[in-house]
Write a protein that holds these residues in place. Sequence first.
Motif, PDB file in Angstrom:
ATOM      1  N   GLU A 729     -37.381  67.718  23.222  1.00 37.27           N
ATOM      2  CA  GLU A 729     -38.446  67.275  24.133  1.00 37.27           C
ATOM      3  C   GLU A 729     -37.969  66.119  24.999  1.00 37.27           C
ATOM      4  N   HIS A 730     -37.199  65.241  24.410  1.00 38.42           N
ATOM      5  CA  HIS A 730     -36.643  64.109  25.156  1.00 38.42           C
ATOM      6  C   HIS A 730     -35.305  64.552  25.743  1.00 38.42           C
ATOM      7  N   PHE A 731     -35.291  64.844  27.026  1.00 41.49           N
ATOM      8  CA  PHE A 731     -34.085  65.363  27.685  1.00 41.49           C
ATOM      9  C   PHE A 731     -34.036  64.737  29.075  1.00 41.49           C
ATOM     10  N   ASN A 732     -33.431  63.571  29.165  1.00 44.44           N
ATOM     11  CA  ASN A 732     -33.399  62.809  30.414  1.00 44.44           C
ATOM     12  C   ASN A 732     -32.082  63.008  31.146  1.00 44.44           C
ATOM     13  N   VAL A 733     -32.176  63.317  32.419  1.00 43.34           N
ATOM     14  CA  VAL A 733     -30.985  63.498  33.246  1.00 43.34           C
ATOM     15  C   VAL A 733     -31.090  62.563  34.451  1.00 43.34           C
ATOM     16  N   ARG A 734     -30.039  61.791  34.662  1.00 41.12           N
ATOM     17  CA  ARG A 734     -29.952  60.919  35.827  1.00 41.12           C
ATOM     18  C   ARG A 734     -28.651  61.201  36.569  1.00 41.12           C
ATOM     19  N   PHE A 735     -28.659  60.942  37.866  1.00 38.59           N
ATOM     20  CA  PHE A 735     -27.447  61.070  38.675  1.00 38.59           C
ATOM     21  C   PHE A 735     -26.806  59.696  38.877  1.00 38.59           C
ATOM     22  N   TRP A 736     -25.476  59.664  38.823  1.00 39.53           N
ATOM     23  CA  TRP A 736     -24.736  58.479  39.249  1.00 39.53           C
ATOM     24  C   TRP A 736     -24.935  58.308  40.752  1.00 39.53           C
ATOM     25  N   HIS A 737     -24.932  57.070  41.225  1.00 40.50           N
ATOM     26  CA  HIS A 737     -25.437  56.770  42.566  1.00 40.50           C
ATOM     27  C   HIS A 737     -24.401  56.900  43.681  1.00 40.50           C
ATOM     28  N   GLU A 738     -23.124  57.141  43.382  1.00 38.34           N
ATOM     29  CA  GLU A 738     -22.093  57.167  44.429  1.00 38.34           C
ATOM     30  C   GLU A 738     -21.793  58.576  44.908  1.00 38.34           C
ATOM     31  N   GLY A 739     -21.419  58.685  46.198  1.00 39.32           N
ATOM     32  CA  GLY A 739     -20.912  59.944  46.719  1.00 39.32           C
ATOM     33  C   GLY A 739     -19.460  60.134  46.335  1.00 39.32           C
ATOM     34  N   ASN A 740     -18.953  61.315  46.634  1.00 37.43           N
ATOM     35  CA  ASN A 740     -17.552  61.633  46.356  1.00 37.43           C
ATOM     36  C   ASN A 740     -16.651  60.784  47.243  1.00 37.43           C
ATOM     37  N   ARG A 741     -15.649  60.149  46.650  1.00 34.79           N
ATOM     38  CA  ARG A 741     -14.734  59.321  47.449  1.00 34.79           C
ATOM     39  C   ARG A 741     -13.740  60.174  48.232  1.00 34.79           C
ATOM     40  N   GLU A 742     -13.555  61.433  47.830  1.00 30.55           N
ATOM     41  CA  GLU A 742     -12.742  62.348  48.616  1.00 30.55           C
ATOM     42  C   GLU A 742     -13.634  63.049  49.632  1.00 30.55           C
ATOM     43  N   ASP A 743     -13.003  63.601  50.671  1.00 35.72           N
ATOM     44  CA  ASP A 743     -13.743  64.222  51.772  1.00 35.72           C
ATOM     45  C   ASP A 743     -14.159  65.635  51.373  1.00 35.72           C
ATOM     46  N   ASN A 744     -15.179  65.710  50.530  1.00 37.66           N
ATOM     47  CA  ASN A 744     -15.679  67.004  50.075  1.00 37.66           C
ATOM     48  C   ASN A 744     -16.963  67.342  50.820  1.00 37.66           C
ATOM     49  N   VAL A 745     -17.368  68.591  50.780  1.00 38.06           N
ATOM     50  CA  VAL A 745     -18.501  69.047  51.577  1.00 38.06           C
ATOM     51  C   VAL A 745     -19.762  68.252  51.218  1.00 38.06           C
ATOM     52  N   GLY A 746     -20.334  67.582  52.211  1.00 35.94           N
ATOM     53  CA  GLY A 746     -21.560  66.824  52.019  1.00 35.94           C
ATOM     54  C   GLY A 746     -21.439  65.630  51.100  1.00 35.94           C
ATOM     55  N   GLY A 747     -20.209  65.218  50.768  1.00 38.11           N
ATOM     56  CA  GLY A 747     -20.023  64.119  49.819  1.00 38.11           C
ATOM     57  C   GLY A 747     -20.329  64.502  48.382  1.00 38.11           C
ATOM     58  N   SER A 748     -20.430  65.811  48.116  1.00 37.72           N
ATOM     59  CA  SER A 748     -20.833  66.288  46.790  1.00 37.72           C
ATOM     60  C   SER A 748     -19.644  66.384  45.844  1.00 37.72           C
ATOM     61  N   LYS A 749     -19.957  66.629  44.576  1.00 30.54           N
ATOM     62  CA  LYS A 749     -18.962  66.958  43.570  1.00 30.54           C
ATOM     63  C   LYS A 749     -19.400  68.221  42.834  1.00 30.54           C
ATOM     64  N   ALA A 750     -18.415  68.898  42.272  1.00 27.52           N
ATOM     65  CA  ALA A 750     -18.682  70.117  41.513  1.00 27.52           C
ATOM     66  C   ALA A 750     -19.554  69.817  40.303  1.00 27.52           C
ATOM     67  N   VAL A 751     -20.408  70.778  39.951  1.00 27.10           N
ATOM     68  CA  VAL A 751     -21.348  70.547  38.852  1.00 27.10           C
ATOM     69  C   VAL A 751     -21.415  71.737  37.893  1.00 27.10           C
ATOM     70  N   GLY A 752     -20.592  72.753  38.092  1.00 23.64           N
ATOM     71  CA  GLY A 752     -20.679  73.937  37.236  1.00 23.64           C
ATOM     72  C   GLY A 752     -20.187  73.706  35.826  1.00 23.64           C
TER      73      GLY A 752
END
Length: 795
Positions: A729-752
Amino acid sequence: MNARDDDYGTATGGGPTGRAAAGERNLAPGTDSPHAPTAPEPAMGRPRPHESARAQVAGSATYIDDIPEVKGTLHAAPILSTAAHGKLRGVDTAAAQAMPGVRGVVLARDIPGDPLLATFVHDEPIFAGATVHHVGQVIGLVVADTVMEARRAARQVKLDIEPLPAVLDVREAHAKQSYVLPPVTVRRGEPEKALASSKHRLSGQLEVGGQEHFYLEGQVAYAMPLEQDQWWIYSSTQHPGEVQHWVAHALGLENNAVTVECRRMGGGFGGKETQAGHLAVWAALAARKLRRPVKLRLDRDDDFMVTGKRHPFAYDWEAGFGGDGRLTALKVTMLVNCGFSADLSGPVADRAIFHTDNAYYLSDVEIASYRCRTNVQSHTAFRGFGGPQGVILIEAILGDIARHLKLDPLAVRQANFYGVGERDETHYRMKVEDNILQPLVSQLARDCGYRQRRERIAAWNATSPIIKRGIAITPVKFGISFTATLFNQAGALVHVFTDGSVQVNHGGTEMGQGLNTKIMQVVADELGVPFERVKCTATETGKVPNASATAASSGTDLNGRAAQFAARNVRDNLAAFVAGLDSCGAGAVTFRLGQVITPKSTRGFDEAVKAAYANRIQLWSDGFYRTPKIHYDKVTLTGRPFYYFAYGAACSEVAIDTLTGESRVLKVDILHDVGTSLNPAIDIGQIEGGYIQGVGWLTTEQLVWNADGRLATHAPSTYKIPATGDVPEHFNVRFWHEGNREDNVGGSKAVGEPPFMLAISAWEALRDAVAQARGDGRAPLVAPATAENVLKALG
């Protein structure tokens, strides 16, 4: 569990509880729900629903088995080996061919091309020939008018197999030097000398099991003969280009004679990277022999018996360390259970070596990897692709060191983290340039109240004789890119039609992970049009050729960038045209919210497109992308195999029943690094799903082969994947606040793949509970931590 639910109590600690509350707070500014109505605003960074979600819920999303069958379609079923190893002396098909509806049988002699699959190692037969190598190996097919007629007839085929000795244990295979590939060793420094001079030393062994992919849609292919010896193959595959190559190779044709299409899969997880190619080849061979379209869909039992799993590993290790738990030396032997052929075992085993460090600096280290041949299914890719098998080892070692020194395991882990500007080079000689380990893990520990909870758990365990609790925080540092450098390329097509609508096609495949949705968002923003104006079409080898598999967490990185470049080419054409109309520079033209804006005028996108078409301006383009900066030596396994790292950490709290061995995950808090999220709703789903799938691997999903080599756990009745009741029931997910330091699409990182390894925190928490229950500081727990294995660990 025998104990009452109340015995677990209410888990305590920092942060609010509840999955929805956790997820929604991480979506985007001003958004209260993953499915909030969309306004005319940029598409990227918004929590948009999966592009097929409504169709999937309504049952109108088409999978391979839903495609209307062409008149004359036949159905195939496999003939399976009943022996783990033996000489195939005869195949009697008379009884099968006499059964109603049967149209023919396909065996190795019916292959017009190469009898071996077109794999890199070229060691796997399409159909078993003179020898069978595992129970469930496909010897041939029975083809009939209906699925059930084919399956019933296949069971009537009589096999004459002379038994040969079978190797079913990876340690036995290693002792006999039975390998599918040569061993590989990576070494840095002088680990023997460092061990000898270490203040403390520990050694141990570990066994980690495999995992069945258990995709909702099983393996399926539909082969259709076309004119002039051309072929159309519908395949549920993560790698249409490889299916094309394999089918052409087996039929003795050039690749241009075969087109492969995949609109979507009902799950893949790596199980449809190579394994889907087998079914496509088998169906195509049957279709060629009988000159009719043929569909082949495995039922769940056959799917289990035929297809490979996550590679089971066995390890021997010895570590040297100081009084603070910092590693001074490490020697590791990895025994990789590859099954009977190589498949993808080489790169899987390599990635396990790459990720043995996880988040930790290894100064003097030797890792020896043995790729062992056994008489079971040929194991294959699975989410994480060997990474989890590397990460779990180092986490187990550090957990043992902490208990040996009577230190907090988190403190030992932090003492071993990569440094910034020092202790920053991996054992394969790649610099860790984007290191956020210390601040990320420290923030998670503060936010979830780790240290206070650890004290409360110790107090609980001191007074609770039956139910024992444990807690652990483990980090993840996961390299993103294919370790085979050539696969780090992608292509895409973007078409803008005269009504202003947009169509995108790319080489990636959709398996439920939201790849198409993210790429539509990228293209929409590149052209400045609303998300709803963009559609993705089925992946097809006749549109984007030579595409890499959708794997290695690189689907969006590669295909999203290629689609962005294709859209940018169209946008540049439009910008140059409109700039000419308004006598301004093309750089002064902007595309935003469905409008084309210059210093002199504002036009609707549709209006600009119509005018451009009337003036013969190209409104479609291709795009191509190859990942920069990556390189490495395949012989020494040194260099820069990854473009960047994705980071994360999870805190898991668990409880075990010491009478039954049953366990439960009580609380999960995750802080994960996705860069600048392209779609927060999808990314949260990937993190939650990856964690739960990882918990399945490490707690309930146990593969058991009998002494005769038969897989005993071959159905949902004997193989336990996590269900909704296993989600805390307790399942908390937060994102780290920084963008990708490499020039990736939209500043994103892989999440699969990276979130999968967050589940190792649950396994380490179980070991913490076991050690506290034993009272001797030891936690001899294997994976998966089934109830039986927990009881064994408790002694």
